[in-house]
Scaffold this active site. Structure first.
Site, mmCIF file in Angstrom:
data_model
loop_
_atom_site.group_PDB
_atom_site.id
_atom_site.type_symbol
_atom_site.label_atom_id
_atom_site.label_comp_id
_atom_site.label_asym_id
_atom_site.label_seq_id
_atom_site.Cartn_x
_atom_site.Cartn_y
_atom_site.Cartn_z
ATOM 1 N N GLY A 49 4.410 -4.189 4.438
ATOM 2 C CA GLY A 49 4.698 -5.628 4.008
ATOM 3 C C GLY A 49 4.456 -6.774 5.106
ATOM 4 O O GLY A 49 3.863 -7.666 4.760
ATOM 5 N N LYS A 100 0.943 -1.128 -0.147
ATOM 6 C CA LYS A 100 -0.056 -0.066 0.007
ATOM 7 C C LYS A 100 1.006 1.229 -0.005
ATOM 8 O O LYS A 100 2.180 1.285 0.589
ATOM 9 C CB LYS A 100 -1.115 0.146 1.179
ATOM 10 C CG LYS A 100 -0.421 0.045 2.615
ATOM 11 C CD LYS A 100 0.146 1.324 3.018
ATOM 12 C CE LYS A 100 0.792 1.311 4.388
ATOM 13 N NZ LYS A 100 1.504 2.799 4.777
ATOM 14 N N ASP A 152 -2.894 -1.692 10.075
ATOM 15 C CA ASP A 152 -2.985 -1.767 8.480
ATOM 16 C C ASP A 152 -3.571 -2.971 8.079
ATOM 17 O O ASP A 152 -3.582 -3.298 6.725
ATOM 18 C CB ASP A 152 -1.303 -1.607 7.935
ATOM 19 C CG ASP A 152 -1.074 -0.163 8.155
ATOM 20 O OD1 ASP A 152 -1.910 0.645 8.453
ATOM 21 O OD2 ASP A 152 0.111 0.271 7.976
ATOM 22 N N SER A 177 1.943 -6.274 7.588
ATOM 23 C CA SER A 177 0.479 -6.724 7.359
ATOM 24 C C SER A 177 0.084 -7.270 6.306
ATOM 25 O O SER A 177 -0.961 -8.136 6.498
ATOM 26 C CB SER A 177 -0.063 -5.091 7.594
ATOM 27 O OG SER A 177 0.325 -4.376 8.686
ATOM 28 N N ALA A 178 0.485 -6.946 5.249
ATOM 29 C CA ALA A 178 0.154 -7.823 4.303
ATOM 30 C C ALA A 178 0.504 -9.255 4.423
ATOM 31 O O ALA A 178 -0.568 -10.189 3.855
ATOM 32 C CB ALA A 178 0.899 -7.368 2.803
ATOM 33 N N GLY A 225 9.371 -0.614 5.370
ATOM 34 C CA GLY A 225 9.474 0.198 4.486
ATOM 35 C C GLY A 225 8.261 1.295 4.345
ATOM 36 O O GLY A 225 8.326 2.112 3.397
ATOM 37 N N GLY A 226 7.315 1.333 4.867
ATOM 38 C CA GLY A 226 6.216 2.050 4.737
ATOM 39 C C GLY A 226 5.262 1.572 4.055
ATOM 40 O O GLY A 226 4.344 2.490 3.453
ATOM 41 N N MET A 227 5.199 0.502 3.556
ATOM 42 C CA MET A 227 4.271 -0.110 2.469
ATOM 43 C C MET A 227 3.561 -1.341 3.120
ATOM 44 O O MET A 227 3.044 -2.112 2.457
ATOM 45 C CB MET A 227 5.117 -0.531 1.351
ATOM 46 C CG MET A 227 5.775 0.579 0.724
ATOM 47 S SD MET A 227 6.356 0.352 -0.965
ATOM 48 C CE MET A 227 4.986 0.151 -1.975
ATOM 49 N N PRO A 236 8.962 -4.207 0.325
ATOM 50 C CA PRO A 236 10.211 -3.765 1.258
ATOM 51 C C PRO A 236 9.575 -4.160 2.776
ATOM 52 O O PRO A 236 8.527 -3.857 3.225
ATOM 53 C CB PRO A 236 10.346 -2.349 0.855
ATOM 54 C CG PRO A 236 9.722 -2.240 -0.334
ATOM 55 C CD PRO A 236 8.593 -3.160 -0.755
ATOM 56 N N VAL A 237 10.691 -4.458 3.444
ATOM 57 C CA VAL A 237 10.729 -4.555 4.848
ATOM 58 C C VAL A 237 10.647 -3.577 5.446
ATOM 59 O O VAL A 237 11.738 -2.810 5.207
ATOM 60 C CB VAL A 237 11.530 -5.677 5.314
ATOM 61 C CG1 VAL A 237 11.495 -6.025 6.815
ATOM 62 C CG2 VAL A 237 11.206 -7.070 4.533
#
Length: 300
Positions: free
Chosen positions: A103, A11, A138, A105-106, A99-101, A96-97
């Site tokens: 990961g 995200k 998230d 939570s995904a 990384g603010g995306m 990315p680990v």
């Protein structure tokens, strides 16, 4: 069924407004999530116990013990079902680990969907969302995907319409930024400035840009209240953001708590060219073109 594989997206936060620090240590947020086409795959295989292994990019940076959110998700699902279950989870990393995306939570969302299928539980989406909300702010969005606004801690979601596809470039930075550290730095900077922290509000112009598919308008309204804190902890990110703007990005922002930098492009061709320019000039060690919105955790 001996194994199940789920694909789950990263995200980017196109708006992240952070309210004052609450007594419980959290902040009220207005968080506009947007799922993008960088995916982890979570495979769940039949087993007597719940274990996790990680493959792919950044695999050596992901814990494989109780600190892994996917393990916690599988255990929470088994507890909700009221029985003892096992699964060997294999995470194929592309997100990315730290990384603010989202990961981690995904991966948790992927584990919930995969184990629900592997164990034949047949739990409805609403039950999975409830479990996800207890795991982290998230995780529910990683299940939902698309574009949505999150309030409260970010876990109270409302879907948002988008009028088309948006094209992005993501430049991961070496080494992660733990989310709690970035929030703590945000609080420190605010205390230092002694300015009143406003209550977070949804940017209606940003919502209109999303609904009409206007990338130029969306680029001008991207915002992240954690960006100053991320830049204070990692000042070199400012150089990467500036380089993206110089190469024609419609908007440049730190993704979530960072340190990944996100750039909004005009179209797919511009995204590929922008990614190439960032790496060719040394402004980023790597850059990934992607698009959104995309669905949340989905059986592969």
């Amino acid at each position: 069924m001996s194994s199940v594989t789920v694909r789950v997206p990263a995200k980017v936060n196109v708006q992240l407004s952070v309210g004052p620090l609450r007594e419980d240590g959290y902040h009220d947020l207005v968080n506009v999530f947007h799922a993008v086409s960088i995916f982890d795959r979570v495979e769940a295989k039949e087993s007597d116990a719940i274990t996790v292994a990680v493959e792919g990019k950044w695999a050596d940076q992901v814990p494989v013990d109780d600190g892994n959110l996917a393990i916690r998700a599988a255990r929470a699902l088994a507890k909700h079902a009221g029985r003892s279950y096992g699964a060997d989870l294999v995470i194929h990393k592309e997100i990315p680990v730290a990384g603010g995306m989202a990961g981690g939570s995904a991966d948790a969302a992927g584990a919930l969907v995969a184990c629900n299928e592997l164990w034949g539980l047949g739990l409805p989406f609403e039950d999975l969302m409830e479990i996800a909300g207890d795991l982290g702010s998230d995780v529910p969005f990683s299940l939902l995907g698309g574009t949505a606004v999150g309030t409260g801690r970010g876990e109270e979601l409302s879907e948002l319409p988008t009028g088309g596809t948006f094209h992005w470039v993501f430049a991961p930075a070496e080494g992660g930024l733990p989310t709690p550290s970035v929030y703590a730095e945000c609080d420190r900077l605010r205390k230092e400035s002694d300015a009143e922290v406003p209550w977070p509000e949804l940017n209606e112009r940003l919502i209109e840009a999303l609904s009409t598919g206007d990338a130029y308008a969306l680029g001008s309204y991207l915002s992240n209240d954690l960006q100053d804190a991320a830049l204070a902890l990692r000042p070199e990110l400012a150089t990467t953001l500036d380089a993206g703007r110089q190469h024609g990005a419609l908007g440049a922002i730190v993704s979530g708590s960072g340190p990944t930098c996100a750039f909004l492009a005009i179209d797919a061709t511009h995204a590929r060219d922008l990614a190439a320019s960032l790496t060719a000039t040394g402004a980023a060690t790597s850059a990934m073109a992607a698009h959104g919105p995309v669905p949340g955790a989905t059986l592969a």
